[in-house]
Each structure stands twice: as C-alpha cells, then as structure tokens.
Design an enzyme around this catalytic site. Structure first.
Site, PDB file in Angstrom:
ATOM      1  N   ASP A   1       0.834  -1.211   0.000  1.00  0.00           N
ATOM      2  CA  ASP A   1       0.000   0.000   0.000  1.00  0.00           C
ATOM      3  C   ASP A   1       0.866   1.257   0.000  1.00  0.00           C
ATOM      4  O   ASP A   1       1.977   1.262   0.525  1.00  0.00           O
ATOM      5  CB  ASP A   1      -0.923  -0.027   1.231  1.00  0.00           C
ATOM      6  CG  ASP A   1      -2.066   0.967   1.111  1.00  0.00           C
ATOM      7  OD1 ASP A   1      -2.396   1.372  -0.026  1.00  0.00           O
ATOM      8  OD2 ASP A   1      -2.630   1.340   2.156  1.00  0.00           O
TER       9      ASP A   1
ATOM     10  N   ASN B   1     -11.099  -2.648  -4.928  1.00  0.00           N
ATOM     11  CA  ASN B   1     -10.405  -1.687  -5.800  1.00  0.00           C
ATOM     12  C   ASN B   1     -11.144  -1.458  -7.122  1.00  0.00           C
ATOM     13  O   ASN B   1     -10.833  -0.518  -7.857  1.00  0.00           O
ATOM     14  CB  ASN B   1      -8.955  -2.122  -6.066  1.00  0.00           C
ATOM     15  CG  ASN B   1      -8.046  -2.043  -4.853  1.00  0.00           C
ATOM     16  OD1 ASN B   1      -7.117  -2.815  -4.702  1.00  0.00           O
ATOM     17  ND2 ASN B   1      -8.301  -1.082  -3.960  1.00  0.00           N
TER      18      ASN B   1
HETATM   19  C1  IPE Z   1      -5.330  -2.715  -0.022  1.00  0.00           C
HETATM   20  O1  IPE Z   1      -5.058  -1.369  -0.158  1.00  0.00           O
HETATM   21  C2  IPE Z   1      -5.324  -3.400  -1.352  1.00  0.00           C
HETATM   22  C3  IPE Z   1      -4.026  -3.548  -2.006  1.00  0.00           C
HETATM   23  C4  IPE Z   1      -2.874  -3.140  -1.550  1.00  0.00           C
HETATM   24  C5  IPE Z   1      -4.056  -4.244  -3.270  1.00  0.00           C
HETATM   25  P1  IPE Z   1      -6.221  -0.274  -0.260  1.00  0.00           P
HETATM   26  O2  IPE Z   1      -5.543   1.023  -0.469  1.00  0.00           O
HETATM   27  O3  IPE Z   1      -7.210  -0.686  -1.284  1.00  0.00           O
HETATM   28  O4  IPE Z   1      -6.899  -0.350   1.176  1.00  0.00           O
HETATM   29  P2  IPE Z   1      -7.751   0.711   1.977  1.00  0.00           P
HETATM   30  O5  IPE Z   1      -8.788   1.256   1.028  1.00  0.00           O
HETATM   31  O6  IPE Z   1      -6.820   1.796   2.415  1.00  0.00           O
HETATM   32  O7  IPE Z   1      -8.310  -0.030   3.135  1.00  0.00           O
HETATM   33  C1  IPE Z   2      -1.742   0.234  -3.255  1.00  0.00           C
HETATM   34  O1  IPE Z   2      -1.521   1.597  -3.332  1.00  0.00           O
HETATM   35  C2  IPE Z   2      -1.992  -0.383  -4.598  1.00  0.00           C
HETATM   36  C3  IPE Z   2      -3.398  -0.789  -4.837  1.00  0.00           C
HETATM   37  C4  IPE Z   2      -4.352  -0.726  -3.970  1.00  0.00           C
HETATM   38  C5  IPE Z   2      -3.697  -1.286  -6.161  1.00  0.00           C
HETATM   39  P1  IPE Z   2      -2.713   2.642  -3.266  1.00  0.00           P
HETATM   40  O2  IPE Z   2      -3.121   2.959  -4.671  1.00  0.00           O
HETATM   41  O3  IPE Z   2      -3.794   2.188  -2.398  1.00  0.00           O
HETATM   42  O4  IPE Z   2      -1.961   3.874  -2.648  1.00  0.00           O
HETATM   43  P2  IPE Z   2      -2.532   4.901  -1.569  1.00  0.00           P
HETATM   44  O5  IPE Z   2      -3.025   4.102  -0.407  1.00  0.00           O
HETATM   45  O6  IPE Z   2      -3.640   5.648  -2.246  1.00  0.00           O
HETATM   46  O7  IPE Z   2      -1.365   5.758  -1.239  1.00  0.00           O
HETATM   47 MG    MG Z   3      -4.145   2.409  -0.418  1.00  0.00          MG
END
Ligand code: IPE
Ligand code: IPE
Ligand code: MG
Length: 242
Positions: A24, A72
């Site tokens: 993340d 997502n």
């Molecule tokens: C979790 O991250 C999913 C992945 C890293 C693929 P998210 O960014 O989707 O999680 P939340 O929304 O902060 O809980």
């Molecule tokens: C994790 O990074 C990757 C996926 C969830 C696909 P994020 O896209 O959630 O990055 P932040 O949390 O917005 O920084």
């Molecule tokens: Mg995230």
C-alpha cells in the site's frame, strides 16, 4: 561438517516461512512528488522483483503479494486499466526470470472479470511455473478474503457436504489458498493498520508488521526490520507460554 550458515544472526526458526504483503501507498508516494497515481503504481510494480529476490535470499519460501482487491474495482477506470496494464507488463518482463529462478507462481482471486489478455497471461504464468519449487510467489489479484470464503461455502453446498463434515479443513481446502500454509508474517506498508479484506481466514494467527514506508520505497532495510521484529515475537496460538 557443519553446513555454512548464511545468516548467522538469525536462527532459521526466526525466519518466517510465508510472508504476505499488503503493498500500500503507491498513490501517496506519487502525490508527494506531484506525479499522477499511475506513476506511483509503476514505481511500485518495479519494486517487486528485487523484493522477491531479497526475501528469497533471506530464506523466506513463500511470498503472497496483494496487488488488487475486490474493493479496488470502485476506483476510477483509468487507474484500474493502468494497474491491469502493469500486471501484464510484469508477467511479460519477469516471467522468464522468475521461472529460471525456480519460482512457482500462483494466482489468488478470480480471473473472471479480468480482461482476456491478462487472464491468458496469468493462466500461462501459473501453468509454466507449476513444477518449480525453490520459492512460491502468490499474487492476490482481484482477490477479496470474504469473496473467497463465500466461494468456499458455495462449493460445500454444491458438493452436498454433510454438516458434520464442515470443518476448518474442509473450508480451507476450498479457498484460493488451499494447500498453502497460513502466513507467518503479514507486512502492510503505507501506514494504515488494517487488513482491507486480505487473507481474512488465513491470517488469524499471523504476526502483523505495519510500517509507514510507502510501497515504492520499501527496500532491504525494511525487510530486515520486519524479519527482526518477527524474530522477537512469541507465537502462542492460544496456548500457555513455555
Ligand atoms: C489494499 O489497499 C489493497 C491492495 C494493496 C491491493 P487499499 O488502499 O485498497 O486499502 P484501503 O482502502 O486503504 O483499506
Ligand atoms: C496500493 O496503493 C496499490 C493498490 C491498492 C492497487 P494505493 O493505490 O492504495 O496507494 P494509496 O493508499 O492511495 O497511497
Ligand atoms: Mg491504499
């Protein structure tokens, strides 16, 4: 003669067999640099091969990476398309090298809603590496822990399994992770302290390690910190400590 000890500071029992990672923080990494979120995902995807290698060198036998969750799908289509494109590039660019390194690839999640060109590549990568054994790399992509449990329940009902045969094992055997050991250590980068629907069944007795480091910045020193911290934990599984 005693076998050479590659990592003298750690006893092998203190090395997790299975590490799961919620990768993340890509979006925030990009925001800080005034880049678009896609560039964060690009940088994040680029970090993966060296991280896999580093964990492998450290004696970790199984790595499970969360790349795209069932939630997502709620993101803008342009971001989803970019992530799918990066998943395709990852397979095109690294499959051969992972295969040469004897890494077995598994996919956790459903390929049903994925674009055809990605689905084909995922199936090919899994099939090609199916007999490899040095290390296992599970990619959770279009994965959700709850969706996976629902799918296991549906299978049990379709198979008309008797109530008294519904056990932890009969459920585990019908999850995407069937046959895989539960994660010993779960790392989440990006500073959030939550599971976000990752491995909800499997991570009940897993040790959690949360770090502020954003995924594109995650590197060798973070790996060392996480493994060192894991080595200090006392896992009791509900029992009385020795
Ligand atoms: C979790 O991250 C999913 C992945 C890293 C693929 P998210 O960014 O989707 O999680 P939340 O929304 O902060 O809980
Ligand atoms: C994790 O990074 C990757 C996926 C969830 C696909 P994020 O896209 O959630 O990055 P932040 O949390 O917005 O920084
Ligand atoms: Mg995230």
């Amino acid at each position: 003669m005693q076998a050479a000890q590659t990592y003298p500071s750690h006893n092998v029992e203190h090395i997790p067999y299975h590490v799961a990672i919620i990768m993340d923080g890509n979006g925030r990494w990009a925001n800080i640099r005034k880049l678009n979120r896609t560039e964060g995902h690009q940088k994040g995807a680029k970090a993966i091969p060296s991280i896999v290698k580093a964990f492998g060198k450290r004696g970790v036998k199984m790595l499970t990476l969360f790349g795209f969750s069932t939630e997502n799908w709620g993101r803008p289509k342009s971001e989803i398309d970019a992530i799918f494109g990066l998943a395709k590039d990852f397979i095109d660019e690294h499959l051969e090298e992972l295969h040469q390194a004897d890494v077995k690839l598994n996919h956790l999640g459903s390929t049903e809603k994925l674009p055809y060109w990605l689905k084909k590549r995922v199936q090919h990568a899994v099939q090609k590496t199916s007999n490899n054994s040095a290390m296992t790399l599970n990619i959770a992509f279009n994965y959700g822990g709850r969706a996976d449990i629902i799918s296991a329940i549906k299978q049990l009902i379709e198979e008309e399994i008797a109530t008294n045969e519904i056990t932890e094992r009969s459920i585990s055997n019908r999850l995407a992770t069937a046959g895989l050991p539960d994660p010993d250590l779960l790392i989440r980068t990006g500073g959030e302290n939550r599971l976000s629907n990752f491995l909800v069944w499997e991570a009940t007795y897993t040790e959690y390690y949360f770090t502020e480091t954003l995924w594109p910045d995650f590197g060798p020193s973070d790996i060392e910190k996480a493994i060192t911290e894991y080595g200090k934990r006392q896992r009791r599984f509900g029992l009385v400590a020795d």
